[in-house]
Design a protein around this motif. Structure first.
Motif: not given
Length: 287
Positions: A73-80
């Motif tokens: 969830d963290f990496v997706l939120a940072q890159n979305k």
């Protein structure tokens, strides 16, 4: 210590050379302003910052991912919300991120006890903000495509429909198929992965007839429920009418703004043309 990029971070496309050069120049001037995030000693977020700082011989502040954070969830939120990330790239990255399983990380497993690790196609589509068919194509590419095909989608060189069709070919033929017309697929698969021609293609082929009918029925039910609710509540009906009026007013103002912007652009063009004429006249007088 030389860090490596975490697989979750690597699921997203690399920064363009121009953007990376701009980042490198910024770091050269003011240093790294935001710490990179580490997971298991690997760079989970901030890989480009870390790379630029390393190339410049500068230090890079680091923080570890909080144990309570789901790294997916963290990496997706940072890159979305990254600029220039297409739906195809985001769908492919989302499927890769939620396919990832940590090794020897009981804290992560414990984190998922209240919700399954595996997510459905509909859930992934909602997370990525794309149509479920786009996720189906991304899954096909992740499962069957050669690394060259996956990288081509990540770079934005190939859309998911073509990549999904290529993934049906033998692995040794897929790389050469990237520059060829899209392979024909079986009729049964065309509803999901249609044959397309060369050139830019839409990443989302859209819903089929059954899905359209279901969407129309759901929208009709929502409209009926809203009408009943408004009939039963005068204050809500008044508020709804005011919102509708404001929406119309906003649309009118936006249209007027667009017209003024066009007028401004035209005035700028005329000013530049007049300036060129003036410059030529001055040169003629000087001669």
């Amino acid at each position: 210590m030389n860090r490596v990029q975490h697989p979750l971070s690597a699921a997203f496309p690399a920064m363009s050379p121009a953007d990376f050069e701009a980042l490198r120049d910024s770091i050269s001037n003011i240093g790294v302003q935001n710490p990179i995030t580490l997971l298991d000693g690997m760079v989970l977020d901030g890989w480009h910052r870390y790379t630029a700082a390393t190339e410049l011989g500068m230090t890079c502040p680091e923080v570890d991912l909080a144990p309570t954070n789901d790294p997916r969830d963290f990496v997706l939120a940072q890159n979305k919300a990254r600029r220039h990330v297409t739906q195809a790239q985001l769908a492919l990255a989302t499927t890769a991120v939620y396919d990832w399983m940590p090794e020897g990380n009981p804290g992560f497993v414990q984190l998922d006890t209240e919700c399954p690790v595996a997510k459905t196609t509909a859930e992934l589509a909602q997370i990525a903000g794309v149509h479920p068919n786009t996720i189906k194509q991304a899954k096909a590419v992740q499962k069957r495509a050669a690394p060259e095909v996956i990288e081509a989608v990540k770079r934005g060189d190939v859309g998911l429909p073509k990549a999904a069709a290529i993934s049906k070919l033998p692995q040794e033929q897929q790389a050469s198929a990237l520059t060829a017309p899209t392979p024909k697929v079986a009729p049964a698969a065309e509803a999901i992965e249609p044959s397309v021609s060369e050139g830019p293609q839409p990443d989302d082929i859209g819903p089929d007839a059954e899905e359209l009918a279901a969407l129309a029925a759901a929208e009709a039910a929502d409209r009926e429920a809203l009408a009943k609710l408004l009939d039963s509540d005068d204050k809500l009906a008044t508020a709804h009418a005011e919102i509708t009026r404001l929406n119309h007013l906003t649309a009118q103002l936006q249209q007027r703004l667009n017209g003024l912007m066009n007028e401004k652009n035209e005035a700028v063009k005329q000013c530049k043309a007049l300036q060129r004429q003036l410059d030529r006249a001055r040169k003629g007088q000087a001669a």
